[in-house]
Write a protein that holds these residues in place. Structure first.
Motif, mmCIF file in Angstrom:
data_model
loop_
_atom_site.group_PDB
_atom_site.id
_atom_site.type_symbol
_atom_site.label_atom_id
_atom_site.label_comp_id
_atom_site.label_asym_id
_atom_site.label_seq_id
_atom_site.Cartn_x
_atom_site.Cartn_y
_atom_site.Cartn_z
ATOM 1 N N SER A 1 0.813 -1.219 0.000
ATOM 2 C CA SER A 1 0.000 0.000 0.000
ATOM 3 C C SER A 1 0.845 1.266 0.000
ATOM 4 O O SER A 1 0.383 2.324 -0.420
ATOM 5 C CB SER A 1 -0.914 0.025 1.227
ATOM 6 O OG SER A 1 -1.717 -1.122 1.242
ATOM 7 N N ILE B 1 2.416 1.032 -4.049
ATOM 8 C CA ILE B 1 1.524 1.121 -5.216
ATOM 9 C C ILE B 1 0.215 1.794 -4.825
ATOM 10 O O ILE B 1 -0.442 1.388 -3.868
ATOM 11 C CB ILE B 1 1.224 -0.278 -5.791
ATOM 12 C CG1 ILE B 1 2.542 -0.987 -6.109
ATOM 13 C CG2 ILE B 1 0.385 -0.156 -7.064
ATOM 14 C CD1 ILE B 1 2.371 -2.392 -6.603
ATOM 15 N N ASP B 2 -0.154 2.829 -5.574
ATOM 16 C CA ASP B 2 -1.400 3.531 -5.289
ATOM 17 C C ASP B 2 -2.585 2.881 -5.995
ATOM 18 O O ASP B 2 -2.460 2.404 -7.128
ATOM 19 C CB ASP B 2 -1.289 4.995 -5.749
ATOM 20 C CG ASP B 2 -0.494 5.816 -4.747
ATOM 21 O OD1 ASP B 2 -0.327 5.343 -3.611
ATOM 22 O OD2 ASP B 2 -0.038 6.911 -5.109
ATOM 23 N N ALA B 3 -3.726 2.901 -5.332
ATOM 24 C CA ALA B 3 -4.955 2.406 -5.952
ATOM 25 C C ALA B 3 -5.309 3.293 -7.133
ATOM 26 O O ALA B 3 -5.059 4.488 -7.107
ATOM 27 C CB ALA B 3 -6.089 2.402 -4.929
ATOM 28 N N PRO B 4 -5.863 2.710 -8.195
ATOM 29 C CA PRO B 4 -6.165 3.505 -9.382
ATOM 30 C C PRO B 4 -7.330 4.452 -9.156
ATOM 31 O O PRO B 4 -8.244 4.157 -8.399
ATOM 32 C CB PRO B 4 -6.527 2.445 -10.427
ATOM 33 C CG PRO B 4 -6.995 1.278 -9.648
ATOM 34 C CD PRO B 4 -6.245 1.301 -8.355
ATOM 35 N N LEU B 5 -7.259 5.617 -9.778
ATOM 36 C CA LEU B 5 -8.409 6.528 -9.815
ATOM 37 C C LEU B 5 -8.371 7.220 -11.168
ATOM 38 O O LEU B 5 -7.427 7.922 -11.485
ATOM 39 C CB LEU B 5 -8.346 7.544 -8.676
ATOM 40 C CG LEU B 5 -9.596 8.427 -8.550
ATOM 41 C CD1 LEU B 5 -10.800 7.602 -8.142
ATOM 42 C CD2 LEU B 5 -9.374 9.538 -7.531
ATOM 43 N N GLU B 6 -9.408 6.982 -11.954
ATOM 44 C CA GLU B 6 -9.419 7.550 -13.307
ATOM 45 C C GLU B 6 -10.189 8.863 -13.331
ATOM 46 O O GLU B 6 -10.443 9.463 -12.291
ATOM 47 C CB GLU B 6 -10.014 6.530 -14.272
ATOM 48 C CG GLU B 6 -9.169 5.258 -14.334
ATOM 49 C CD GLU B 6 -9.638 4.285 -15.389
ATOM 50 O OE1 GLU B 6 -10.705 4.504 -15.984
ATOM 51 O OE2 GLU B 6 -8.918 3.282 -15.612
ATOM 52 N N GLU B 7 -10.566 9.293 -14.531
ATOM 53 C CA GLU B 7 -11.369 10.514 -14.684
ATOM 54 C C GLU B 7 -12.705 10.343 -13.964
ATOM 55 O O GLU B 7 -13.166 9.222 -13.796
ATOM 56 C CB GLU B 7 -11.640 10.754 -16.179
ATOM 57 C CG GLU B 7 -10.389 10.968 -17.002
ATOM 58 C CD GLU B 7 -9.661 12.215 -16.569
ATOM 59 O OE1 GLU B 7 -10.268 13.292 -16.636
ATOM 60 O OE2 GLU B 7 -8.508 12.108 -16.124
ATOM 61 N N PRO B 8 -13.370 11.444 -13.599
ATOM 62 C CA PRO B 8 -14.690 11.313 -12.955
ATOM 63 C C PRO B 8 -15.660 10.564 -13.856
ATOM 64 O O PRO B 8 -15.537 10.608 -15.082
ATOM 65 C CB PRO B 8 -15.145 12.759 -12.767
ATOM 66 C CG PRO B 8 -13.947 13.596 -12.915
ATOM 67 C CD PRO B 8 -12.952 12.849 -13.719
#
Ligand code: HEM
Lengths: 262, 259
Positions: B51, B54-61
Motif C-alpha cells: 500500500s 503502489i497507489d490504488a487507481p483513480l481515473e477521470e470522474p
C-alpha cells in the motif's frame, strides 16, 4: 532507607505491576509454561476461545491448511477497520463522491494509505478465498461431516465477490461506472425478470421495472445506484458475511475441528 | 524426517492405528497461536509495503457519455464476461453463474467417495480432483488471465506482443450449427438444435444404463444431478470449441431464446 539502585530494581517493578489488583483483574494468567496454564490461556480469552485447547498435530502445519482461512479472516478485519476510516470522509452522492476520494488522497492524513490498504486488501481477500476453497477441496474436507460448512463457505465466497463488486463503484470514476455497467447489464437478460431476457413479454417487465432497474435504482448506473451500492457495501453484505463467518467458525468446532485422516 | 515434518497421509502416518492418529494432539497455546501470529505479521507487512509502494487507481470522474473501449468488469468477473463471447447474456450472466454457485454447493452431496477425507491424495479421487481443477484452473483462473491481458478493444483477442488496435476488424462470419448441417427451414433448424442438445444430455441415461452396477452406491437422483452439472460444464467447453474452431454462433435457435 533502600538505595536508589535497589528501588529501581526492574524485576521488582515488573512483579509489582503483574501482582497488582488492576493487572490481575484484566489478565488472569501469566506465561507460566504448564499444561494447565496453556489450556487456560485459550479458554479464558474471548479472542482465542474459538480454538480448541488441543489440536491434532497435522492441523497446525502450514502445508495442510496453507493458513488461508485465517488469512481471509485477517484481511476481512483489515477491510472493516480501513473501511470505517474511509467512511469518515466519503459521501455516496453523485456530486461529492469523486471529490471526496480526491480529498482523501491529497488532504486527509494517511488518506491515500488507507484507501490503498482497503483496495489491495479487497483484491487479496478474493485471491485468499479462492486459495482457501482450493485447499479445502484438495484435502477433501467437504466430505461428511463437513458438507454444510462447505455450503456456508460457498455463500461466503459469493458474498466476498459481491462485497468487492459493490465497492468497485464507490470511487465514482470511469473505471468504476463502466465496470459496474458491464457487470449489471447481465441482469437485464434474466429470464422472466429482465426486460431483454427470454419470456420478458409474457411477464411484462420493462427497462424501467425489471431486475436490473431494481438493482440500479433507474435505467443507468447513476447516483441512485451509487447510494444503493454504498448501503449494500457498508451495511448489508458485510453484516451477512460476518454472521456467516461466525457460523462457519462455530461449525468447524462442531464438526470435530480441522479435518484429518481418521 | 523429524516427527513434525511428516506429510499428512504419508505411509508411516497411515501405518498408525486410527486411535493414534486422531489423538496425536498438541496444545493450541503456543503451537497454533504462534503460527497465527507469525502469519498475521507477515501478511500485515506485505499489505503495508504494497500500500505504500503502489497507489490504488483513480481515473477521470464518472461520465456516462464516454464509454471506454474495452469496458471490462472487475477482474474476478472476467470469466463471466468471457462467456458472453459464446453465450447470450441470459446464459452467461444469469443461468451459468447460478449453476456455478449451486454446483459448488452440491459438491459434498454428489461426491460419495468416502476416501480422501482430510488428507491430500490424488489417486484415491482422480475424477473429482480432475473435474474440480479443470473448472478452477481452466474455466476460472485462465479465463481471468486471458480476460485481463489478452482481450483488448471490442473484446478482441490480442497476443501479448500485439498492439491493442481499437480499429481491428474481425470478420463476423458466424453461422448457426443447424444451418451448417444443411437445415434451411426455420423450424427444421430449431428441431435440429433441440435434437443436438437432447443428444448431448442423452449421454447421461446412457452412461447410467451402461454402468448400472457401479451406480448402485451413487443412487439415481444423485447421479442425475451430478451428471447434468458435469455435462453442462463440458457443454460450455463444447460451445467454446465450436465457436473458436468452426465459427458456430448458436446450436439451438428458437423464437424465445438461443443457445
Ligand atoms: C470469507 C470467507 C471465508 C473465511 C473467513 C473462512 C475461514 C475459515 C477458517 C479460518 C477455517 C479454518 C481452517 C483453515 O484456515 O483452513 C476454515 C475452514 C473451512 N472452510 Fe472456510 N472460510 C471462508 C470461505 C470458505 C469457502 C469459500 C469454502 C468452500 C467453498 C470454505 C469451506 C471451509 C471448510 C469445509 C472448512 C473446514 C476445513 C477442514 O476441516 O479442514 N470456507 N474456513
Amino acid at each position: 532507607m533502600p538505595s536508589l539502585k535497589e528501588r529501581l530494581n526492574l524485576d521488582q517493578m515488573k512483579r509489582s505491576v503483574l501482582d497488582s489488583q488492576v493487572w490481575r483483574s484484566m489478565f488472569r494468567h501469566g506465561y507460566e509454561d504448564t499444561p494447565r496454564n496453556r489450556v487456560l490461556m485459550v479458554v479464558d480469552n474471548l479472542w482465542l476461545h474459538l480454538h480448541p485447547t488441543k489440536i491434532r498435530r497435522h492441523a497446525i502445519r502450514i502445508r495442510f491448511t496453507w493458513c488461508m482461512g485465517g488469512v481471509t479472516f485477517l484481511l476481512f478485519l483489515y477491510l472493516v477497520v480501513t473501511g470505517v476510516v474511509l467512511m469518515f470522509y466519503y459521501r455516496p452522492v453523485g456530486e461529492y463522491a469523486y471529490a471526496d476520494i480526491k480529498y482523501l488522497e491529497f488532504d486527509a492524513p494517511f488518506g491515500m494509505f488507507m484507501r490503498n490498504m482497503h483496495r489491495w486488501a479487497a483484491h487479496a481477500m478474493v485471491i485468499a478465498v479462492w486459495l482457501h476453497m482450493l485447499r479445502v477441496f484438495m484435502t477433501g474436507s467437504y466430505k461428511p461431516p463437513r458438507e454444510f460448512n462447505w455450503v456456508i463457505g460457498v455463500l461466503l465466497l459469493t458474498l466476498t465477490l459481491l462485497l468487492s463488486f459493490t465497492g468497485y463503484l464507490l470511487p465514482w470514476d470511469q473505471l468504476a461506472i463502466w465496470a459496474v455497467t458491464v457487470g449489471t447489464n447481465m441482469a437485464r437478460a434474466t429470464p422472466l425478470l429482465g426486460s431483454e431476457g427470454p419470456f420478458a413479454e409474457m411477464v411484462g417487465v420493462t427497462p424501467r421495472f425489471d431486475a436490473r432497474s431494481a438493482l440500479l435504482g433507474g435505467t443507468i448506473v447513476g447516483p441512485p445506484t451509487l447510494l444503493r451500492f454504498y448501503v449494500l457495501h457498508c451495511i448489508v453484505v458485510p453484516l451477512i458475511a460476518a454472521i456467516l463467518m461466525m457460523v462457519h467458525f462455530w461449525r468447524i468446532r462442531k464438526d470435530g475441528g480441522i479435518s484429518g485422516p481418521l | 524426517m523429524a516427527k513434525e515434518d511428516k506429510v499428512v497421509g504419508s505411509a508411516d502416518e497411515m501405518a498408525k492405528t486410527s486411535w493414534e492418529r486422531v489423538n496425536d494432539k498438541v496444545h493450541v497455546w503456543p503451537y497454533l497461536t504462534r503460527l497465527e501470529f507469525m502469519c498475521a505479521i507477515i501478511i500485515t507487512i506485505l499489505l503495508v509495503v504494497w500500500s505504500i509502494v503502489i497507489d490504488a487507481p483513480l481515473e477521470e470522474p464518472a461520465n456516462p457519455s464516454v464509454t471506454p473501449n474495452p469496458s471490462k468488469a472487475p477482474w474476478y468477473f472476467l470469466g463471466l464476461q468471457e462467456l458472453l463471447v459464446y453465450f447470450d447474456p441470459w446464459m452467461a450472466g444469469v443461468v451459468l453463474p447460478t449453476l456455478i454457485i449451486v454446483g459448488l454447493m452440491a459438491i459434498p452431496f454428489i461426491d460419495v467417495n468416502p476416501k480422501g477425507n482430510g488428507y491430500y491424495t490424488f489417486h484415491e479421487r482422480r475424477f473429482a480432483i480432475f473435474t474440480f481443477l479443470f473448472g478452477f484452473l481452466v474455466l476460472w483462473v485462465w479465463m481471468v488471465v486471458q480476460g485481463t491481458f489478452l482481450r483488448g478493444p471490442g473484446w478482441n483477442f490480442f497476443m501479448p506482443w500485439e498492439y491493442w488496435d481499437p480499429h481491428k476488424v474481425v470478420a463476423l462470419t458466424n453461422v448457426d450449427l443447424p444451418y451448417m448441417l444443411g437445415f434451411r427451414s426455420y423450424w427444421g433448424q430449431a428441431a435440429c438444435g433441440a435434437v443436438l442438445i437432447l443428444l448431448w444430455y442423452a449421454t447421461i441415461p446412457a452412461y447410467y444404463i451402461w454402468r448400472r452396477e457401479r451406480m448402485k452406491n451413487v443412487g439415481l437422483v444423485r447421479y442425475l444431478i451430478k451428471a447434468s452439472l458435469n455435462m453442462t460444464m463440458m457443454g460450455i467447453v463444447a460451445k467454446m470449441v465450436l465457436r473458436i474452431g468452426l465459427n458456430v454462433k448458436y446450436v439451438l435457435v428458437t423464437p424465445w431464446f438461443n443457445i
